[in-house]
Design a protein around this motif. Sequence first.
Motif, PDB file in Angstrom:
ATOM      1  N   LEU A  10     -60.386  10.183  16.457  1.00  0.00           N
ATOM      2  CA  LEU A  10     -59.933   9.874  15.101  1.00  0.00           C
ATOM      3  C   LEU A  10     -58.484  10.313  14.904  1.00  0.00           C
ATOM      4  CD1 LEU A  10     -60.339   8.839  12.269  1.00  0.00           C
ATOM      5  CD2 LEU A  10     -61.512  10.970  11.682  1.00  0.00           C
ATOM      6  N   GLN A  11     -58.119  11.448  15.460  1.00  0.00           N
ATOM      7  CA  GLN A  11     -56.746  11.929  15.320  1.00  0.00           C
ATOM      8  C   GLN A  11     -55.753  10.926  15.896  1.00  0.00           C
ATOM      9  OE1 GLN A  11     -56.094  16.029  16.605  1.00  0.00           O
ATOM     10  NE2 GLN A  11     -58.204  16.539  16.151  1.00  0.00           N
ATOM     11  N   VAL A  12     -56.031  10.424  17.110  1.00  0.00           N
ATOM     12  CA  VAL A  12     -55.077   9.498  17.732  1.00  0.00           C
ATOM     13  C   VAL A  12     -55.076   8.158  17.001  1.00  0.00           C
ATOM     14  CG1 VAL A  12     -55.180  10.615  19.992  1.00  0.00           C
ATOM     15  CG2 VAL A  12     -56.787   8.762  19.480  1.00  0.00           C
ATOM     16  N   PHE A  13     -56.215   7.760  16.421  1.00  0.00           N
ATOM     17  CA  PHE A  13     -56.260   6.505  15.662  1.00  0.00           C
ATOM     18  C   PHE A  13     -55.417   6.614  14.402  1.00  0.00           C
ATOM     19  CE2 PHE A  13     -58.232   3.527  12.629  1.00  0.00           C
ATOM     20  CZ  PHE A  13     -58.158   2.359  13.374  1.00  0.00           C
ATOM     21  N   LEU A  14     -55.529   7.739  13.694  1.00  0.00           N
ATOM     22  CA  LEU A  14     -54.744   7.945  12.479  1.00  0.00           C
ATOM     23  C   LEU A  14     -53.245   7.966  12.785  1.00  0.00           C
ATOM     24  CD1 LEU A  14     -56.909  10.688  10.724  1.00  0.00           C
ATOM     25  CD2 LEU A  14     -56.767   8.266  10.120  1.00  0.00           C
ATOM     26  N   GLU A  15     -52.874   8.582  13.894  1.00  0.00           N
ATOM     27  CA  GLU A  15     -51.462   8.615  14.272  1.00  0.00           C
ATOM     28  C   GLU A  15     -50.969   7.222  14.635  1.00  0.00           C
ATOM     29  OE1 GLU A  15     -49.102  11.009  14.202  1.00  0.00           O
ATOM     30  OE2 GLU A  15     -50.637  12.093  13.063  1.00  0.00           O
ATOM     31  N   ALA A  16     -51.803   6.448  15.325  1.00  0.00           N
ATOM     32  CA  ALA A  16     -51.416   5.092  15.692  1.00  0.00           C
ATOM     33  C   ALA A  16     -51.226   4.229  14.449  1.00  0.00           C
ATOM     34  CB  ALA A  16     -52.461   4.475  16.624  1.00  0.00           C
ATOM     35  N   LEU A  17     -52.089   4.396  13.451  1.00  0.00           N
ATOM     36  CA  LEU A  17     -51.968   3.626  12.211  1.00  0.00           C
ATOM     37  C   LEU A  17     -50.647   3.932  11.497  1.00  0.00           C
ATOM     38  CD1 LEU A  17     -55.479   3.644  10.505  1.00  0.00           C
ATOM     39  CD2 LEU A  17     -54.118   1.643  11.110  1.00  0.00           C
ATOM     40  N   LYS A  18     -50.259   5.198  11.498  1.00  0.00           N
ATOM     41  CA  LYS A  18     -49.014   5.577  10.834  1.00  0.00           C
ATOM     42  C   LYS A  18     -47.810   4.891  11.474  1.00  0.00           C
ATOM     43  CE  LYS A  18     -50.577  10.168   9.335  1.00  0.00           C
ATOM     44  NZ  LYS A  18     -50.384  11.628   9.521  1.00  0.00           N
ATOM     45  N   GLY A  19     -47.887   4.647  12.781  1.00  0.00           N
ATOM     46  CA  GLY A  19     -46.767   4.047  13.489  1.00  0.00           C
ATOM     47  C   GLY A  19     -46.820   2.530  13.572  1.00  0.00           C
ATOM     48  N   TRP A  20     -47.906   1.936  13.072  1.00  0.00           N
ATOM     49  CA  TRP A  20     -48.068   0.479  13.170  1.00  0.00           C
ATOM     50  C   TRP A  20     -47.260  -0.230  12.094  1.00  0.00           C
ATOM     51  CZ3 TRP A  20     -52.263  -2.674  10.478  1.00  0.00           C
ATOM     52  CH2 TRP A  20     -52.214  -4.007  10.894  1.00  0.00           C
ATOM     53  N   LYS A  21     -46.522  -1.269  12.478  1.00  0.00           N
ATOM     54  CA  LYS A  21     -45.777  -2.080  11.517  1.00  0.00           C
ATOM     55  C   LYS A  21     -46.670  -3.218  11.051  1.00  0.00           C
ATOM     56  CE  LYS A  21     -41.191  -0.991  13.330  1.00  0.00           C
ATOM     57  NZ  LYS A  21     -39.929  -1.533  13.898  1.00  0.00           N
ATOM     58  N   SER A  22     -47.416  -2.967  10.009  1.00  0.00           N
ATOM     59  CA  SER A  22     -48.337  -3.967   9.491  1.00  0.00           C
ATOM     60  C   SER A  22     -47.582  -5.034   8.712  1.00  0.00           C
ATOM     61  CB  SER A  22     -49.367  -3.296   8.572  1.00  0.00           C
ATOM     62  OG  SER A  22     -50.079  -4.284   7.848  1.00  0.00           O
ATOM     63  N   PRO A  23     -47.998  -6.295   8.839  1.00  0.00           N
ATOM     64  CA  PRO A  23     -47.379  -7.345   8.025  1.00  0.00           C
ATOM     65  C   PRO A  23     -47.854  -7.329   6.574  1.00  0.00           C
ATOM     66  CG  PRO A  23     -49.127  -8.279   9.371  1.00  0.00           C
ATOM     67  CD  PRO A  23     -48.989  -6.835   9.784  1.00  0.00           C
ATOM     68  N   LEU A  24     -48.772  -6.423   6.221  1.00  0.00           N
ATOM     69  CA  LEU A  24     -49.340  -6.403   4.888  1.00  0.00           C
ATOM     70  C   LEU A  24     -48.839  -5.268   4.015  1.00  0.00           C
ATOM     71  CD1 LEU A  24     -53.064  -7.334   5.583  1.00  0.00           C
ATOM     72  CD2 LEU A  24     -51.264  -8.800   4.679  1.00  0.00           C
ATOM     73  N   TRP A  25     -48.190  -4.279   4.634  1.00  0.00           N
ATOM     74  CA  TRP A  25     -47.695  -3.163   3.817  1.00  0.00           C
ATOM     75  C   TRP A  25     -46.442  -2.552   4.429  1.00  0.00           C
ATOM     76  CZ3 TRP A  25     -52.702  -2.248   6.113  1.00  0.00           C
ATOM     77  CH2 TRP A  25     -52.701  -1.358   7.201  1.00  0.00           C
ATOM     78  N   ILE A  26     -45.740  -1.807   3.592  1.00  0.00           N
ATOM     79  CA  ILE A  26     -44.536  -1.086   4.011  1.00  0.00           C
ATOM     80  C   ILE A  26     -44.974   0.333   4.388  1.00  0.00           C
ATOM     81  CG2 ILE A  26     -42.276  -0.248   3.281  1.00  0.00           C
ATOM     82  CD1 ILE A  26     -42.454  -2.485   1.077  1.00  0.00           C
ATOM     83  N   PRO A  27     -44.729   0.786   5.602  1.00  0.00           N
ATOM     84  CA  PRO A  27     -45.176   2.126   5.985  1.00  0.00           C
ATOM     85  C   PRO A  27     -44.468   3.210   5.201  1.00  0.00           C
ATOM     86  CG  PRO A  27     -43.782   1.181   7.701  1.00  0.00           C
ATOM     87  CD  PRO A  27     -44.034   0.095   6.693  1.00  0.00           C
ATOM     88  N   LEU A  28     -45.168   4.306   4.963  1.00  0.00           N
ATOM     89  CA  LEU A  28     -44.577   5.466   4.292  1.00  0.00           C
ATOM     90  C   LEU A  28     -44.134   6.457   5.343  1.00  0.00           C
ATOM     91  CD1 LEU A  28     -47.171   6.010   1.415  1.00  0.00           C
ATOM     92  CD2 LEU A  28     -45.010   4.767   1.321  1.00  0.00           C
ATOM     93  N   ARG A  29     -42.932   6.926   5.249  1.00  0.00           N
ATOM     94  CA  ARG A  29     -42.401   7.882   6.231  1.00  0.00           C
ATOM     95  C   ARG A  29     -42.304   9.270   5.618  1.00  0.00           C
ATOM     96  NH1 ARG A  29     -43.659   5.291  10.654  1.00  0.00           N
ATOM     97  NH2 ARG A  29     -42.636   3.269  10.848  1.00  0.00           N
TER      98      ARG A  29
END
Length: 300
Positions: free
Chosen positions: A281-300
């Motif tokens: 779960l930890q690595v999945f959450l980190e991967a999501l944070k770094g993903w450039k989704s076409p549906l949302w603007i990532p929060l940094r």
Amino acid sequence: MIDLNDIAIFAKVAQLESFSRAARALGMPVSTVSRRVTVLEEQLGATLLQRTTRRLNLTEQGRAYFNQCNDPLGELYDAERALTQVQRKPEGLLKVSVPVTIGQEPFYKFISSFLRTHPRVHVDLFVTNAFVDLIAENVDVALRYGELRDSTLVAQRIGKSVRYLVCTPDYLDGRNPPSRPDDLREHQCILLNGRNNEAEWEFVSGRKSIKVPVSGPVSARDHQAVSAFTCRGHGIGFLPSTFCDARIAKGELVRLLPEWSSPEIFIHTVYPTRRFLPSKLQVFLEALKGWKSPLWIPLR
């Protein structure tokens, strides 16, 4: 209630046939090891070890008790090692719930990349607009839009979405473009989750806010379908800026009422607890944070 730690100490003494060797193996003072074994004997009402100045022997009762306890203790240690390994290494089944709007080809590509990076993780994907009870369904993590109803869950914002009003140039042929939100009542609109092909769109401009009832020829459950019909000229779509920006720059879409947009909608990862998160779960959450989704603007 007998302390399992006392049983484990006794088992180590029996295995090594020495209080001092057991104490070194357990990282305890010899006096503590001897005292805990004595406490165990008192609770059992039986002598387990026959102590002499030269030798330490199991009594008949001690041998029988050791034989009964040794295998279960080994299973407990094996279970602990297995659990610790799972916690430290990304492996095992990861259950993920996402709404239909997210569960589309770009997200599948993200999952595919994640699986290649972490081949020992297996993903069970729930793509549904129905509310999923994470605890009842044993789901590890969900992605959810907007306000969250269950305050007992852990939620982290990973992105935000703002929607624009857009249409094709062809749609505007012979039509007056809207000059204010209320003009949308006179237009064909492509709806997301509209009931009976009707919906209510909310707009903000600075401190101003307005809601407008709209209707149209098509209502769909996800942005991909809404964008497809919008780009085919069937009406005005209310689409994420991340989808619109490139198409507006190319002239494929026209932005309408540019001073108005939707309120910001936040996207959250939601999971049952923040304690002892498994590595998968930890690595999945980190991967999501770094993903450039076409549906949302990532929060940094």
